[in-house]
Motif scaffolding. Structure first.
Motif, PDB file in Angstrom:
ATOM      1  N   ILE A 154       0.857  -1.181   0.000  1.00 46.60           N
ATOM      2  CA  ILE A 154       0.000   0.000   0.000  1.00 46.60           C
ATOM      3  C   ILE A 154       0.897   1.237   0.000  1.00 46.60           C
ATOM      4  N   PRO A 155       0.629   2.249  -0.815  1.00 46.66           N
ATOM      5  CA  PRO A 155       1.434   3.473  -0.778  1.00 46.66           C
ATOM      6  C   PRO A 155       1.281   4.193   0.559  1.00 46.66           C
ATOM      7  N   VAL A 156       2.369   4.381   1.256  1.00 46.29           N
ATOM      8  CA  VAL A 156       2.341   5.004   2.582  1.00 46.29           C
ATOM      9  C   VAL A 156       3.463   6.027   2.678  1.00 46.29           C
ATOM     10  N   ASN A 157       3.374   6.848   3.719  1.00 48.59           N
ATOM     11  CA  ASN A 157       4.419   7.812   4.050  1.00 48.59           C
ATOM     12  C   ASN A 157       4.885   7.498   5.461  1.00 48.59           C
ATOM     13  N   THR A 158       6.058   6.869   5.583  1.00 51.15           N
ATOM     14  CA  THR A 158       6.558   6.456   6.896  1.00 51.15           C
ATOM     15  C   THR A 158       7.230   7.593   7.645  1.00 51.15           C
ATOM     16  N   MET A 159       7.264   8.783   7.043  1.00 52.48           N
ATOM     17  CA  MET A 159       7.876   9.925   7.709  1.00 52.48           C
ATOM     18  C   MET A 159       6.882  10.673   8.576  1.00 52.48           C
ATOM     19  N   GLN A 160       5.607  10.591   8.241  1.00 51.08           N
ATOM     20  CA  GLN A 160       4.618  11.313   9.029  1.00 51.08           C
ATOM     21  C   GLN A 160       3.228  10.711   8.860  1.00 51.08           C
ATOM     22  N   SER A 161       2.346  11.110   9.732  1.00 49.32           N
ATOM     23  CA  SER A 161       0.959  10.655   9.705  1.00 49.32           C
ATOM     24  C   SER A 161       0.111  11.676   8.952  1.00 49.32           C
ATOM     25  N   ASP A 162      -1.101  11.292   8.649  1.00 50.09           N
ATOM     26  CA  ASP A 162      -2.085  12.251   8.158  1.00 50.09           C
ATOM     27  C   ASP A 162      -3.406  12.001   8.852  1.00 50.09           C
ATOM     28  N   VAL A 163      -4.415  12.776   8.488  1.00 47.31           N
ATOM     29  CA  VAL A 163      -5.657  12.802   9.271  1.00 47.31           C
ATOM     30  C   VAL A 163      -6.846  12.505   8.373  1.00 47.31           C
ATOM     31  N   GLN A 164      -7.707  11.612   8.838  1.00 46.05           N
ATOM     32  CA  GLN A 164      -8.963  11.316   8.153  1.00 46.05           C
ATOM     33  C   GLN A 164     -10.102  11.922   8.962  1.00 46.05           C
ATOM     34  N   VAL A 165     -10.977  12.621   8.282  1.00 47.28           N
ATOM     35  CA  VAL A 165     -12.146  13.231   8.928  1.00 47.28           C
ATOM     36  C   VAL A 165     -13.394  12.702   8.244  1.00 47.28           C
ATOM     37  N   PRO A 166     -14.344  12.132   8.980  1.00 51.84           N
ATOM     38  CA  PRO A 166     -15.560  11.601   8.343  1.00 51.84           C
ATOM     39  C   PRO A 166     -16.299  12.692   7.584  1.00 51.84           C
ATOM     40  N   THR A 167     -17.051  12.280   6.590  1.00 54.94           N
ATOM     41  CA  THR A 167     -17.786  13.237   5.775  1.00 54.94           C
ATOM     42  C   THR A 167     -18.785  14.034   6.598  1.00 54.94           C
ATOM     43  N   ASN A 168     -19.342  13.424   7.641  1.00 55.37           N
ATOM     44  CA  ASN A 168     -20.348  14.119   8.434  1.00 55.37           C
ATOM     45  C   ASN A 168     -19.735  15.071   9.462  1.00 55.37           C
ATOM     46  N   VAL A 169     -18.417  15.229   9.465  1.00 56.36           N
ATOM     47  CA  VAL A 169     -17.745  16.158  10.373  1.00 56.36           C
ATOM     48  C   VAL A 169     -17.044  17.217   9.536  1.00 56.36           C
ATOM     49  N   TYR A 170     -17.250  18.498   9.874  1.00 60.85           N
ATOM     50  CA  TYR A 170     -16.640  19.603   9.135  1.00 60.85           C
ATOM     51  C   TYR A 170     -15.138  19.581   9.366  1.00 60.85           C
ATOM     52  N   ASN A 171     -14.366  19.454   8.274  1.00 59.68           N
ATOM     53  CA  ASN A 171     -12.928  19.248   8.428  1.00 59.68           C
ATOM     54  C   ASN A 171     -12.143  20.490   8.839  1.00 59.68           C
ATOM     55  N   LYS A 172     -12.813  21.654   8.940  1.00 60.26           N
ATOM     56  CA  LYS A 172     -12.136  22.850   9.444  1.00 60.26           C
ATOM     57  C   LYS A 172     -12.843  23.413  10.667  1.00 60.26           C
ATOM     58  N   ASP A 173     -13.643  22.572  11.309  1.00 58.45           N
ATOM     59  CA  ASP A 173     -14.253  22.964  12.578  1.00 58.45           C
ATOM     60  C   ASP A 173     -13.142  23.325  13.564  1.00 58.45           C
ATOM     61  N   PRO A 174     -13.265  24.420  14.297  1.00 55.81           N
ATOM     62  CA  PRO A 174     -12.200  24.806  15.227  1.00 55.81           C
ATOM     63  C   PRO A 174     -11.846  23.725  16.240  1.00 55.81           C
ATOM     64  N   TYR A 175     -12.840  22.981  16.727  1.00 56.19           N
ATOM     65  CA  TYR A 175     -12.510  21.884  17.639  1.00 56.19           C
ATOM     66  C   TYR A 175     -11.651  20.840  16.929  1.00 56.19           C
ATOM     67  N   ILE A 176     -11.975  20.558  15.670  1.00 56.30           N
ATOM     68  CA  ILE A 176     -11.174  19.615  14.903  1.00 56.30           C
ATOM     69  C   ILE A 176      -9.753  20.157  14.732  1.00 56.30           C
ATOM     70  N   LEU A 177      -9.644  21.438  14.355  1.00 57.24           N
ATOM     71  CA  LEU A 177      -8.326  22.040  14.163  1.00 57.24           C
ATOM     72  C   LEU A 177      -7.512  22.025  15.453  1.00 57.24           C
ATOM     73  N   ASN A 178      -8.167  22.362  16.569  1.00 58.37           N
ATOM     74  CA  ASN A 178      -7.464  22.333  17.858  1.00 58.37           C
ATOM     75  C   ASN A 178      -6.926  20.945  18.159  1.00 58.37           C
ATOM     76  N   GLY A 179      -7.791  19.948  17.964  1.00 56.40           N
ATOM     77  CA  GLY A 179      -7.381  18.580  18.266  1.00 56.40           C
ATOM     78  C   GLY A 179      -6.270  18.092  17.351  1.00 56.40           C
ATOM     79  N   ILE A 180      -6.386  18.419  16.071  1.00 53.75           N
ATOM     80  CA  ILE A 180      -5.352  17.995  15.123  1.00 53.75           C
ATOM     81  C   ILE A 180      -4.022  18.657  15.447  1.00 53.75           C
ATOM     82  N   TYR A 181      -4.074  19.943  15.779  1.00 61.67           N
ATOM     83  CA  TYR A 181      -2.841  20.661  16.118  1.00 61.67           C
ATOM     84  C   TYR A 181      -2.203  20.068  17.375  1.00 61.67           C
ATOM     85  N   MET A 182      -3.029  19.759  18.361  1.00 62.24           N
ATOM     86  CA  MET A 182      -2.524  19.138  19.580  1.00 62.24           C
ATOM     87  C   MET A 182      -1.887  17.791  19.280  1.00 62.24           C
ATOM     88  N   SER A 183      -2.529  17.000  18.389  1.00 60.51           N
ATOM     89  CA  SER A 183      -2.050  15.641  18.145  1.00 60.51           C
ATOM     90  C   SER A 183      -0.858  15.582  17.200  1.00 60.51           C
TER      91      SER A 183
END
Length: 954
Positions: A154-183
């Protein structure tokens, strides 16, 4: 995999430290305290539209922390508050809020709410995606991906992770951004874990707000509708880590007012709740109008284990007043039924006519051990007050579901409520899940990594100001392929029939050579609905008294011997064996490990000694190959070793070119010895062939490079084992030849072991050489079971005693109709859509065993106007019998063919009910966090506020 190197606790602590570290969370507290007052006022007062517009214009910056959508959700779920606020208080707070804004503009640190709006991340759905102008779209920047053999190419990037956001969740919601930045801090932890232990597979963090950080980073593939339906909060690893085991009673209103869209929403709500349950949880579903009715009458007054089988296998239609149910849950606990941990009632209705205070006072107060969660269905709010009161006064949660789109987020809130006692205690319980299939890998046909178990741990907020609130940030974990776990017990040391297996605390199979999680529906391969709830007693079915199962489930260590009827070659050939079982528990997990040795095999190991130089000489000869499917050296640990085949790795290790390789010294010693002692064989065989008067035996097989045939590889847990022809030969007496004709199908063109013998037809007779009753040579179709060809002769052979029929059972069958599998299900769907679908069932099928004491037999079969003569004689020193059958007499009208096709085992209603109600021995999880005194509040108003205010949908 080195489990000791991977610590989910280290991941959890890293996530918690990251949450504590970022100062923008302190700013969030100000955002919440200020906005919380103002937004409550604006919705609880009769504010005009102009005032609301003024509010929005003056709060544009603070909305970067708390979205307008969040305000609506907050308002919707906090209607337990009394409306005490007036316009002058609103005005004062608005001025106070404006002052806060000015102060924040001057003092916010770089990691503040304002900074976060400019924060971009790699969205796994959007990475490497360009617009029409050739520019990367927002959140879809360049993200290097390379195929990686360790992750099944499977094509992967072993240098870093990325983030999946479900379609029913706004991918630029501030709570989402806060959590992603923290993680983001987890990136280094993930990468370091993989560097220390390269056998690790997926590592991830699932946030309580819905986003999913996965390492290594991948390009997420949406479903056929372009939707990212995957929500990490629905996965078993998340639910089990976030909450303790649960006893749930779902009560659904099916009165006349619940028809149409309301009932559709109610059914979806029920199914969503069921999706949040696992094999350590227990459930029942009750419907009511003016009377109460259990959806499954067989389960009246009890709780059923919420495994995949019971939740999804046999759909039942929903035809189900409320409440002595607080007492029902307690009665189940008194009987020792259920999880004996969290207990809750889910009330799904369009309104409650009364509050049932007297019932709660009798059965549930003052301790309120049974929580009540109420789901108000539909747009009308006529009887909402009683529905809120029931939840707020029983430590539950009230929510209003007006559309199908509201269901997912609102149902998930009950998990946050149940997680509070554990979160407040800061108990980092490590959980291990049952076996499950990785849907992404399944779509890529990565069969070797198909079955997984996950090890996971909850992540809590450590901030002092919210410590008593019990804030769950999410769950961190990693996947472990069960095939990798089974490699810890090399099967070559266990003899040709030996094997190892794993089961859970509930007795369900994690790994077993007889576990068949997939089935074919036409040409398509699909996972069975109950693939991860196959009980040990359904595989080791000769353990009639379940002695082995009970001991293993209880975590005991011991041994047991059983006489078993084993079936091989896709259940076509029975074998009678005596197995010795050795079993023990695996510390710090809910699993038990078992190992099987067959009498006469596996107790002793022949060890020979040859020099490395001598062994390498023969090992590198062109006419020798090793079993590429076996693991001689671990080429997966160091990425530089992954380019080597097993043979290349062995040679380089023995030559001293790769001393860092981890190789099995015992297996290598045996391989070198075998290579040396078998080196003269080919010359010997060639000499025999040259001196033979005829080409009696083809040597195609002797030069094959594949040790295991395609049919041998069908099973997920036999890739390191011996092929079928080897196992059958081991049961033959010494000096006796085994002739094996594999059954060829369209998918596996298996020619292994084919033996060609010249023969001319005998006048009006059919000469056939038969091995294990499969035709080896005949004018008829080779490879067919003889009983299918001639039922009359097969019947006569059974009558004469030359062959004996035995019954074999399969508790993992799939049948098209007449479903009678011993499980129940609460999936609310239309029965018409599943009538023709394959469903799990129990089947019985025949096996036939040759009695070697009868060397020959003959008989005359009367078939109406003709007679059929046949002669059968055993071929010396082989497993063949020669049959000569008169071909001009058709007995098909008098004797039907005898097939090996399985037949469904039918159970009458009473037996089926008893099987479903019977609860097998299980071991409950060691920890339970159902209560904490800090969760209970003095004020009823505050108690309701605790339930609803803190866990609003985002």
């Amino acid at each position: 995999m080195n489990i000791s190197l991977f610590s989910p606790q280290r991941l959890a602590e890293s996530a918690e430290d990251a949450d504590l570290y970022h100062e923008f969370n302190k700013t969030l507290q100000v955002c919440h305290s200020v906005c919380g007052n103002v937004r409550s006022q604006i919705y609880q007062s009769n504010a005009t539209m102009s005032i609301r517009k003024l509010f929005y214009s003056t709060t544009i910056e603070i909305m970067k922390c708390v979205t307008i959508m969040h305000m609506f959700d907050y308002h919707k779920n906090t209607q337990c508050h009394e409306k005490k606020l007036v316009s002058d208080i609103y005005t004062a707070n608005l001025l106070n809020f404006q002052s806060h804004l000015m102060n924040l503009n001057a003092t916010l640190p770089p990691t503040s709410c304002f900074f976060l709006l400019q924060f971009d991340y790699y969205n796994s759905m959007l990475v490497n995606t360009m617009d029409d102008d050739g520019n990367f779209i927002e959140l879809g920047g360049e993200f290097p991906l390379e195929e990686n053999e360790h992750f099944n190419n499977i094509p992967v990037n072993t240098m870093q992770s990325d983030v999946q956001v479900p379609t029913n969740v706004y991918n630029k919601d501030p709570y989402i951004l806060n959590g992603i930045y923290m993680s983001e801090a987890l990136n280094d932890v993930f990468a370091n874990n993989f560097k220390k232990d390269p056998t690790l597979t997926w590592q991830y963090f699932g946030s309580s707000s819905g986003f999913f950080r996965i390492y290594p980073g991948i390009k997420w593939t949406p479903d056929s509708n372009g939707v990212a339906a995957f929500d990490c909060r629905n996965r078993n690893w998340y639910i089990q880590a976030a909450t303790s085991p649960k006893d749930i009673i779902i009560v659904v209103d099916i009165s006349g007012s619940m028809k149409g869209l309301k009932m559709t929403i109610a059914k979806h709500t029920i199914n969503t709740i069921l999706d949040t349950l696992g094999e350590n949880d227990f459930v029942n579903v009750i419907a009511y109008t003016d009377y109460v009715r259990y959806v499954e009458p067989c389960f009246q007054g009890t709780l059923v284990q919420a495994d995949l089988d019971n939740r999804e296998v046999s759909p039942l239609s929903a035809s189900v007043s409320v409440l002595p149910l607080c007492g029902a849950s307690s009665q189940a606990a008194t009987k020792g039924q259920g999880s004996l941990c969290n207990q809750a009632i889910m009330l799904i209705t369009d309104g409650a006519m009364e509050d049932f205070k007297d019932v709660f006072e009798e059965f549930n107060w003052p301790d309120r051990r049974v929580r009540l969660f109420t789901y108000l269905i539909g747009r009308e709010m006529t009887f909402a007050d009683n529905t809120k009161w029931i939840a707020c006064n029983n430590k539950g949660y009230y929510t209003h579901i007006s559309t199908l789109a509201d269901v997912q987020e609102n149902v998930m809130e009950y998990l946050h409520v149940l997680s509070r006692p554990m979160v407040i205690n800061h108990n980092h319980d490590i959980i291990w899940t049952e076996a499950y299939m990785d849907s992404v890998l399944f779509a890529t046909k990565a069969q070797s990594l198909l079955l997984m178990t996950s090890v996971a741990m909850p992540v809590f907020s450590k901030k002092k100001e919210t410590l008593s609130h019990g804030i769950l940030l999410g769950v961190v974990g990693s996947d472990i392929p069960l095939l990798e776990v089974m490699k810890l017990a090399p099967r070559y040391r266990l003899g040709p029939h030996g094997y190892a297996f794993l089961i859970t605390n509930n007795g369900y199979i994690l790994a077993h050579p007889d576990l068949r999680p997939l089935y074919k529906d036409g040409k398509k391969l699909k996972p069975k609905p109950n693939y991860n709830s196959v009980d040990l007693a359904e595989v080791e079915w000769e353990d009639i008294d379940e002695t082995l199962r009970t001991a293993m489930v209880k975590g005991e260590t011991g041994t047991l011997s059983l006489n078993v009827r084993a079936s091989v070659d896709k259940a076509k050939r029975p074998m009678f064996l005596t197995n010795d079982y050795f079993y023990t528990t695996i510390n710090d997990t809910p699993f038990s490990f078992g190992m099987v040795l067959t009498r006469g095999h596996g107790q002793l190991m022949f060890m020979g000694t040859v020099s490395v130089e001598e062994g390498l000489h023969d090992l590198t000869s062109p006419d020798l190959s090793i079993a590429a499917e076996w693991t001689y050296c671990e080429t997966d640990i160091d990425p530089h070793h992954r380019k080597y085949s097993q043979l290349q790795a062995v040679i380089r290790y023995l030559q001293g070119k790769e001393p860092d390789l981890e190789c099995d010294e015992v297996l290598l010693q045996q391989t070198l010895f075998d290579a040396v002692v078998t080196a003269p064989l080919e010359a010997y065989w060639q000499a025999i062939m040259l001196n033979a008067s005829g080409n009696l035996i083809s040597l195609n097989f002797l030069f094959q490079r594949k040790f295991l045939t395609p049919a041998d590889k069908d099973n997920l847990f036999t890739m390191d084992h011996f092929p079928l022809w080897y196992r059958l030969a081991m049961e033959n007496p010494a000096g006796r030849f085994l002739y094996y004709m594999p059954v060829e199908d369209n998918d596996n063109k298996d020619k292994t072991g084919t033996v060609g013998l010249p023969c001319d037809p005998w006048l009006s007779s059919i000469p056939s050489l038969v091995t294990h009753l499969f035709i080896l040579l005949s004018s008829l179709q080779v490879g067919r079971f003889f009983g299918e060809v001639d039922g009359s002769v097969m019947t006569a052979l059974i009558t004469s005693g030359m062959f004996k029929q035995v019954s074999l059972y399969d508790y993992q069958g799939m049948c098209r109709s007449g479903h009678s599998h011993s499980s129940a299900c609460f999936v609310f769907s239309d029965l018409e859509s599943i009538v023709d679908a394959l469903q799990p069932c129990d089947t019985e099928y025949p096996g036939f065993v040759y009695d070697s004491s009868i060397r020959e037999t003959n008989s005359l079969i009367k078939c109406g106007r003709c007679q059929k003569m046949f002669v059968v004689q055993a071929v010396p020193e082989s497993n063949l019998v020669l049959m000569v059958v008169q071909a001009d007499c058709d007995c098909s009208r008098q004797y039907s063919s005898i097939t090996l096709e399985p037949k469904e085992v039918k159970y009458n209603a009473s037996v089926k009910c008893n099987r479903m109600k019977s609860q097998k021995v299980r071991r409950r999880p060691n920890s339970c966090h159902a209560y904490h005194p800090k969760v209970k509040c003095d004020s009823k108003e505050l108690q309701c506020q605790n339930v609803t205010m803190h866990f609003t949908a985002t």
